[in-house]
Design a protein around this motif. Structure first.
Motif, short mmCIF file in Angstrom:
data_model
loop_
_atom_site.label_atom_id
_atom_site.label_comp_id
_atom_site.label_asym_id
_atom_site.label_seq_id
_atom_site.Cartn_x
_atom_site.Cartn_y
_atom_site.Cartn_z
N ASN A 156 13.96 39.68 18.02
CA ASN A 156 12.73 39.61 18.80
C ASN A 156 11.60 40.30 18.06
O ASN A 156 11.84 41.24 17.30
N ALA A 157 10.40 39.85 18.31
CA ALA A 157 9.22 40.52 17.76
C ALA A 157 8.09 40.44 18.76
O ALA A 157 7.96 39.46 19.50
N LEU A 158 7.29 41.49 18.78
CA LEU A 158 6.06 41.50 19.57
C LEU A 158 4.89 41.59 18.61
O LEU A 158 4.79 42.55 17.85
N PHE A 159 4.04 40.57 18.63
CA PHE A 159 2.78 40.64 17.89
C PHE A 159 1.74 41.14 18.89
O PHE A 159 1.50 40.49 19.92
N SER A 182 13.49 44.99 19.06
CA SER A 182 12.28 44.23 18.77
C SER A 182 11.42 44.93 17.73
O SER A 182 11.27 46.15 17.74
N GLU A 183 10.85 44.12 16.85
CA GLU A 183 9.84 44.63 15.94
C GLU A 183 8.50 44.61 16.67
O GLU A 183 8.24 43.69 17.45
N ALA A 184 7.66 45.61 16.45
CA ALA A 184 6.30 45.62 17.01
C ALA A 184 5.33 45.47 15.84
O ALA A 184 5.30 46.30 14.94
N VAL A 234 1.96 38.20 21.56
CA VAL A 234 2.85 37.05 21.38
C VAL A 234 4.26 37.59 21.21
O VAL A 234 4.52 38.41 20.33
N LEU A 235 5.15 37.17 22.10
CA LEU A 235 6.55 37.60 22.04
C LEU A 235 7.35 36.46 21.40
O LEU A 235 7.28 35.32 21.87
#
Length: 432
Positions: free
Chosen positions: A148-151, A172-174, A215-216
């Motif tokens: 997962n990543a959060l932009f 998750s990466e942020a 954006v997830l």
């Protein structure tokens, strides 16, 4: 920034991807890798972590969600192929639920079929945390990655607890982004998606809503090798029947071996298990002509569990088409039809995500792809001669030919998760 905060809601966008690739060649493990495999068997994991079974607790809900979503997708798909990753979608929304409150949170839990009288909220996230740990184990024989990543817009301040929780539970990466420069942010997100899906999904995001702040992204990538590869020298063109009057030519693969199979007389279908190397298996379900709807209507975790328990080893003549298909879905629309509406509206309560900023989900989209083939380019370079006794077999092996609409499930045995679920209506259909 103040002007942006005054708007009724700023946007959060969910991009969810699933990619299953059938390996094109066999990998040979050397002695050192074999030793690693033994050392890192699932049993070894279980003992090493003291029997952490958090993932087992969420598995029934995730299965219920998978089949519920399938039935919603089926209503809209018509005569199109269906293929999606229920686990990818549920993981993305479970991660989002960390920041949801009040009725928005209740709707998400209900939509994902989690019953808080049976398990606590903390246990849901611990379950997904364990699923991610087990899926991403580098010592597994299959290539399996989920993340997962959060932009995040660099002007938006997320609450520290939300950041800590998404990092801890969902790994998750942020990633800080400048959404004021929309084209650059879009480019950056597309590059991330392309990298994580090994170049299979490129330029997915065309543009971003000007008010987007987060954006997830969730992705799952699986590349598997059949335990028993098909010999590509035996693949030939055959008919696949779309309906009573229409057919298309497909590359049909053939095997004459022992498989786990089950004949479900109640639902009038064949179930064939085709395992991958390394604790992932697939179920191919072939309804008799005219019975697809009754099989689909009966798709529940109990049905699949009965199939799995009823499988018996038997020699069969198996014909399976090669296919490469994809599916793209508006998850927002599907969820709204399943009663999850508030998170997409101005009533959304995502107050656990950011400091003094109202957020709602403006877009939630999912794309999944599957590529199934012989897994045999190296096998063609060797000569294998199989000899069998000439005695007549009683009863003779059934001939199971997947030359009409069929279902496909890909199941991870370690986490008890349905990684992918699909209906192949036309194996020759061009990607959407």
């Amino acid at each position: 920034m103040f002007r942006r905060k005054m708007k009724s809601a700023l946007y959060l966008c969910l991009l969810i991807f699933g990619l299953q690739v059938q390996g094109q060649h066999k990998s040979n493990l050397n002695d050192e890798q074999q030793e690693q495999k033994i050392l890192h068997s699932p049993e070894g994991h279980y003992e090493a972590d003291g029997g952490n079974l958090a993932h087992v607790k969420i598995a029934p809900s995730n299965a219920d969600f998978a089949f519920r979503l399938y039935k919603q997708v089926r209503e809209e798909a018509g005569s199109k192929n269906i293929f999606f990753s229920p686990l990818s979608i549920s993981t993305a929304f479970a991660m989002l639920s960390l920041g949801a409150r009040t009725n928005t949170l209740s709707q998400l839990h209900k939509g994902l079929t989690f019953n808080l009288t049976e398990m606590e909220e903390q246990e849901i996230h611990e379950g997904f945390q364990r699923v991610l740990q087990l899926l991403n184990d580098p010592h597994r024989e299959v290539q399996l990655n989920m993340g997962n990543a959060l932009f995040i817009d660099d002007q938006l301040e997320l609450l520290q607890k939300f950041l800590d929780d998404v990092t801890n539970f969902y790994h998750s990466e942020a990633i800080s982004s400048n959404f004021q420069n929309s084209s650059q942010a879009t480019k950056e997100i597309n590059k991330y998606i392309a990298t994580k899906t090994r170049g299979k999904i490129v330029d997915f995001l065309k543009s971003l809503d000007p008010d987007t702040m987060i954006v997830l992204v969730n992705y799952i990538f699986f590349k598997g090798y059949w335990e028993k590869p098909f010999n590509n020298l035996a693949t030939r063109d055959e008919d696949f029947f779309l309906d009573a009057k229409n057919s298309v030519k497909v590359k049909m693969m053939h095997q004459n071996k022992v498989f786990n199979i089950h004949r479900d007389e109640t639902l009038s279908c064949w179930v064939v298990e085709i395992p991958y190397k390394g604790d992932v298996t697939s179920l191919f379900v072939l309804p008799d002509e005219g019975t697809m709807k009754q099989v689909e209507d009966a798709l529940l975790k109990e049905t699949v569990s009965t199939w799995m328990q009823s499988l018996e080893k038997r020699k069969i003549y198996l014909d399976l088409p090669k296919f490469s298909i994809s599916g793209s879905y508006d998850i927002k629309s599907l969820f709204e039809k399943m009663g999850v509406t508030e998170v997409f509206s101005d009533q959304a309560d995502l107050s656990g995500v950011a400091e003094s900023t109202l957020l709602k989900v403006s877009k939630a989209v999912h794309k999944a792809m599957v590529d199934v083939s012989e897994n045999g380019t190296e096998a063609a370079a060797v000569t294998v001669i199989e000899m069998v006794p000439m005695s007549a077999e009683f009863p003779p092996p059934p001939h199971i030919t997947f030359n009409r609409c069929f279902l496909m499930l890909i199941v991870d045995k370690i986490t008890h998760s349905i990684l992918f679920l699909g209906k192949i209506v036309n194996p020759a259909a061009k990607e959407d």
